[in-house]
Design a protein around this motif. Sequence first.
Motif, mmCIF file in Angstrom:
data_model
loop_
_atom_site.group_PDB
_atom_site.id
_atom_site.type_symbol
_atom_site.label_atom_id
_atom_site.label_comp_id
_atom_site.label_asym_id
_atom_site.label_seq_id
_atom_site.Cartn_x
_atom_site.Cartn_y
_atom_site.Cartn_z
ATOM 1 N N ALA A 79 2.529 -7.274 -9.550
ATOM 2 C CA ALA A 79 3.407 -7.057 -8.401
ATOM 3 C C ALA A 79 2.800 -5.968 -7.527
ATOM 4 C CB ALA A 79 4.805 -6.657 -8.849
ATOM 5 N N ILE A 80 2.878 -6.167 -6.219
ATOM 6 C CA ILE A 80 2.440 -5.166 -5.247
ATOM 7 C C ILE A 80 3.694 -4.636 -4.556
ATOM 8 C CG2 ILE A 80 1.096 -4.743 -3.147
ATOM 9 C CD1 ILE A 80 -0.798 -6.991 -4.040
ATOM 10 N N GLU A 81 3.769 -3.322 -4.395
ATOM 11 C CA GLU A 81 4.917 -2.701 -3.735
ATOM 12 C C GLU A 81 5.165 -3.378 -2.393
ATOM 13 O OE1 GLU A 81 7.927 -0.802 -2.027
ATOM 14 O OE2 GLU A 81 7.479 -0.725 -4.170
ATOM 15 N N ALA A 82 6.393 -3.853 -2.210
ATOM 16 C CA ALA A 82 6.748 -4.633 -1.023
ATOM 17 C C ALA A 82 6.466 -3.896 0.285
ATOM 18 C CB ALA A 82 8.212 -5.045 -1.101
ATOM 19 N N THR A 83 6.729 -2.588 0.331
ATOM 20 C CA THR A 83 6.518 -1.853 1.588
ATOM 21 C C THR A 83 5.049 -1.823 1.991
ATOM 22 O OG1 THR A 83 6.393 0.276 0.421
ATOM 23 C CG2 THR A 83 8.559 -0.393 1.268
ATOM 24 N N ALA A 84 4.151 -1.914 1.016
ATOM 25 C CA ALA A 84 2.711 -1.886 1.316
ATOM 26 C C ALA A 84 2.211 -3.219 1.856
ATOM 27 C CB ALA A 84 1.916 -1.508 0.067
ATOM 28 N N THR A 85 2.971 -4.284 1.640
ATOM 29 C CA THR A 85 2.503 -5.604 2.057
ATOM 30 C C THR A 85 2.733 -5.874 3.538
ATOM 31 O OG1 THR A 85 4.571 -6.711 1.449
ATOM 32 C CG2 THR A 85 2.866 -6.546 -0.258
ATOM 33 N N THR A 86 3.380 -4.952 4.234
ATOM 34 C CA THR A 86 3.622 -5.132 5.665
ATOM 35 C C THR A 86 2.511 -4.531 6.518
ATOM 36 O OG1 THR A 86 4.923 -3.109 5.819
ATOM 37 C CG2 THR A 86 6.115 -5.141 5.314
#
Length: 156
Positions: free
Chosen positions: A114-121
């Motif tokens: 899993a990759i931290e959601a906030t970093a995927t933006t």
Amino acid sequence: MAETPGTKALKAKGVEFTLHPYDYDPRADAVGLAAAQALNLDPGLTLKTLMVEVDGKPACCVIPSDRQLSMKKVATAFGGKSAAMMPPPKAEKLTGYKVGGISPFGQRRPIPTAIEATATTAGRVWINAGQRGLLLGIAPADALAAIPAIAAPLIA
């Protein structure tokens, strides 16, 4: 720089990335923050790879280097009840990488990631390439697809 299993895996999938070597300091309290500082990168976009165990099963979390994991959120992200950090020797044996150089790409076997959601933006993030002192720059969407990984809230 020598190729790593991570860079080989990305090349095999046709994923575009850039390499960013830096002087690795084994005495650094926070390797990810030291890498961000060495390369003059935003610590929030310089991601660290952390190996965990969710209900005793291995998982991989990729989060901003200036943040900490929430074990409760990690357990939820992987559909478990509890999560804990994986001991470093176990993480090294499982991934094939040394602590301080663990990459989510090209690990010895597929592990739920899993990759931290906030970093995927972001438009681009920097993640360990699989060797101490070497980061790779990659579009988050490409990272998610290449692993494959989910985007999920992981940070405290």
